[in-house]
Enzyme design. Structure first.
Site, PDB file in Angstrom:
ATOM      1  N   SER A 184       0.818  -1.211   0.000  1.00 53.16           N
ATOM      2  CA  SER A 184       0.000   0.000   0.000  1.00 53.16           C
ATOM      3  C   SER A 184       0.854   1.264   0.000  1.00 53.16           C
ATOM      4  O   SER A 184       0.356   2.346  -0.339  1.00 53.16           O
ATOM      5  CB  SER A 184      -0.948   0.013   1.200  1.00 53.16           C
ATOM      6  OG  SER A 184      -0.237   0.189   2.406  1.00 53.16           O
ATOM      7  N   PRO A 218       0.009  -2.002   8.635  1.00 53.27           N
ATOM      8  CA  PRO A 218       1.305  -2.171   9.324  1.00 53.27           C
ATOM      9  C   PRO A 218       2.276  -1.005   9.159  1.00 53.27           C
ATOM     10  O   PRO A 218       3.427  -1.105   9.580  1.00 53.27           O
ATOM     11  CB  PRO A 218       1.871  -3.429   8.656  1.00 53.27           C
ATOM     12  CG  PRO A 218       1.344  -3.350   7.251  1.00 53.27           C
ATOM     13  CD  PRO A 218      -0.033  -2.764   7.364  1.00 53.27           C
ATOM     14  N   GLY A 219       1.840   0.080   8.525  1.00 50.53           N
ATOM     15  CA  GLY A 219       2.686   1.266   8.485  1.00 50.53           C
ATOM     16  C   GLY A 219       3.142   1.721   7.123  1.00 50.53           C
ATOM     17  O   GLY A 219       4.066   2.533   7.022  1.00 50.53           O
ATOM     18  N   GLY A 220       2.500   1.240   6.050  1.00 52.43           N
ATOM     19  CA  GLY A 220       2.942   1.596   4.698  1.00 52.43           C
ATOM     20  C   GLY A 220       2.879   3.083   4.411  1.00 52.43           C
ATOM     21  O   GLY A 220       3.851   3.682   3.945  1.00 52.43           O
ATOM     22  N   ASP A 236      -3.920   3.208  15.061  1.00 52.45           N
ATOM     23  CA  ASP A 236      -4.433   1.876  14.705  1.00 52.45           C
ATOM     24  C   ASP A 236      -4.297   0.970  15.914  1.00 52.45           C
ATOM     25  O   ASP A 236      -3.283   1.020  16.630  1.00 52.45           O
ATOM     26  CB  ASP A 236      -3.654   1.286  13.527  1.00 52.45           C
ATOM     27  CG  ASP A 236      -4.449   0.198  12.800  1.00 52.45           C
ATOM     28  OD1 ASP A 236      -4.916  -0.744  13.461  1.00 52.45           O
ATOM     29  OD2 ASP A 236      -4.602   0.294  11.574  1.00 52.45           O
ATOM     30  N   ASP A 256      -9.051   3.740  17.687  1.00 54.91           N
ATOM     31  CA  ASP A 256      -9.882   3.608  16.492  1.00 54.91           C
ATOM     32  C   ASP A 256      -9.724   4.874  15.653  1.00 54.91           C
ATOM     33  O   ASP A 256     -10.072   5.980  16.099  1.00 54.91           O
ATOM     34  CB  ASP A 256     -11.340   3.420  16.916  1.00 54.91           C
ATOM     35  CG  ASP A 256     -12.279   3.217  15.727  1.00 54.91           C
ATOM     36  OD1 ASP A 256     -11.841   3.427  14.572  1.00 54.91           O
ATOM     37  OD2 ASP A 256     -13.446   2.857  15.952  1.00 54.91           O
ATOM     38  N   ASP A 272      -6.291   5.109   4.726  1.00 49.66           N
ATOM     39  CA  ASP A 272      -6.534   4.015   3.778  1.00 49.66           C
ATOM     40  C   ASP A 272      -7.283   2.886   4.484  1.00 49.66           C
ATOM     41  O   ASP A 272      -6.925   1.718   4.368  1.00 49.66           O
ATOM     42  CB  ASP A 272      -5.204   3.515   3.192  1.00 49.66           C
ATOM     43  CG  ASP A 272      -5.404   2.507   2.065  1.00 49.66           C
ATOM     44  OD1 ASP A 272      -6.466   2.547   1.420  1.00 49.66           O
ATOM     45  OD2 ASP A 272      -4.502   1.676   1.833  1.00 49.66           O
ATOM     46  N   LYS A 301     -13.164   3.037  -1.031  1.00 43.03           N
ATOM     47  CA  LYS A 301     -13.362   1.705  -1.600  1.00 43.03           C
ATOM     48  C   LYS A 301     -14.717   1.679  -2.320  1.00 43.03           C
ATOM     49  O   LYS A 301     -15.752   1.962  -1.714  1.00 43.03           O
ATOM     50  CB  LYS A 301     -13.325   0.632  -0.512  1.00 43.03           C
ATOM     51  CG  LYS A 301     -12.198   0.794   0.504  1.00 43.03           C
ATOM     52  CD  LYS A 301     -10.816   0.673  -0.117  1.00 43.03           C
ATOM     53  CE  LYS A 301      -9.743   0.838   0.959  1.00 43.03           C
ATOM     54  NZ  LYS A 301      -8.377   0.749   0.410  1.00 43.03           N
TER      55      LYS A 301
END
EC number: 2.1.1.186
Length: 347
Positions: A184, A218-220, A236, A256, A272, A301
């Site tokens: 991502s 995960p941090g992209g 997150d 959240d 995202d 999305k």
């Protein structure tokens, strides 16, 4: 033949056709879209192609990777001599600053890649001899595109280098670095390249700025921002990759992303999260309306059906609820899937 040739993601031809039809109608230019699903392109046929191209800026089109003005369509080309009919079709045209020989990014178009490469090498000297191509690339002059739809079928088109994608096929070839936490990361890299001009990137993405990444794990996207030396609050409940935290630029909050808000205004907010697009649009609008961020990039999305309708609804919802004067741009990026990426910045 007169019209606009726009490339798109395979399978999104109906959305691009609907967008071009709606935008052309809005500016008062009549025409119709010619396409088939999975072609990877849409041809919008109209008599006022140059005028339409001037009114539909490439950076403002959502589902178009590239925008070109068609000057000729050649069918039944002799594979033994493709150059002669192309030179004939270009007679009387101005000198071009560059040549790109392309094919649609589709299952049917990809086998034409080798033809496009080899034919470009053969066509360039012939164009220069005919006075139709500069000796060296001149980015300020119009660019000639030859798009092969088949071995004997090609569209000849022209691009304004200041109002078109600067990459062949409209696809930036970005490399996923080994240290990237996820694929991502390429989405945000491409968004910064595509949605912002070079001048805007320099002014709006600076070392020392502060940002929030909602739904960061995960941090992209966080990692992309840290490479610009931006301080990031990553929100997150899930974990971030250790090397992202080790940059010293990241604060990880286990919360959240849909309910968290910053204590002070930030330069950027990026998001995202996998969530209903209307819910995302409303939450992003809240961030802008409340002054929690100056600029934002977020993904929407899209559903499987009525994607153009949902796109318009979500963007209108966002702009109405943001209650600010904004510059809003949206694109379906090459690295996006069933989604679009939206930029909103203060006007």
């Amino acid at each position: 033949m007169s019209g606009l040739l726009c490339y798109c993601r395979q399978g999104f031809e109906p959305e691009l056709a609907a967008e071009l039809s709606a935008r052309a109608a809005f500016v008062g230019i009549a025409g119709y879209a010619r396409t088939q699903r999975n072609d990877g392109y849409v041809l919008f046929v109209c008599d006022e192609a140059a005028q339409l191209a001037a009114k539909l800026q490439w950076r403002e089109l959502i589902f178009a990777r590239q925008k070109l003005v068609v000057i000729a369509e050649l069918k039944g080309i002799d594979p033994k001599d493709r150059i002669t009919p192309i030179l004939a079709a270009l007679e009387g045209q101005q000198r071009f600053g560059d040549l790109w020989v392309e094919h649609p990014d589709s299952d049917a178009g990809k086998p034409l890649a080798s033809l496009a490469r080899s034919f470009g090498n053969a066509l360039r000297p012939a164009l220069r001899k005919a006075g139709l191509l500069t000796d060296k690339p001149q980015p300020r002059q119009p660019r000639l595109h030859i798009c092969f739809l088949d071995g004997d079928h090609a569209l000849l088109a022209v691009a304004d280098s200041a109002d078109s994608a600067p990459w062949p096929l409209g696809i930036p070839r970005l490399k996923l670095l080994p240290e990237a936490p996820s694929r991502s990361a390429l989405k945000l890299d491409e968004a910064l390249l595509t949605l912002l001009t070079p001048e805007e990137r320099e002014a709006l993405v600076k070392p020392g700025m502060r940002a929030a990444d909602l739904g960061a794990a995960p941090g992209g996207w966080t990692w992309v921002l840290t490479r610009q030396h931006v301080h990031v609050t990553s929100v997150d409940n899930g974990p971030l990759r250790a090397h992202v935290l080790e940059t010293g630029l990241v604060e990880h909050l286990r919360a959240d992303g849909f309910h968290w808000k910053p204590a002070q205004p930030l330069d950027w907010m990026v998001c995202d999260m996998v969530e209903q697009p209307r819910r995302v649009a409303e939450r992003m609008a809240t961030w802008v309306r409340e002054g929690w961020c100056r600029n934002t990039i977020f993904n929407l999305k899209l559903p499987m059906k009525k994607r153009w309708d949902e796109t318009r609804l979500c963007l209108e919802l966002f702009e109405q609820q943001a209650e600010k004067s904004l510059i809003v741009r949206a694109k379906q990026l090459y690295h996006d899937r069933e989604e679009i990426t939206v930029l909103a910045m203060r006007g």
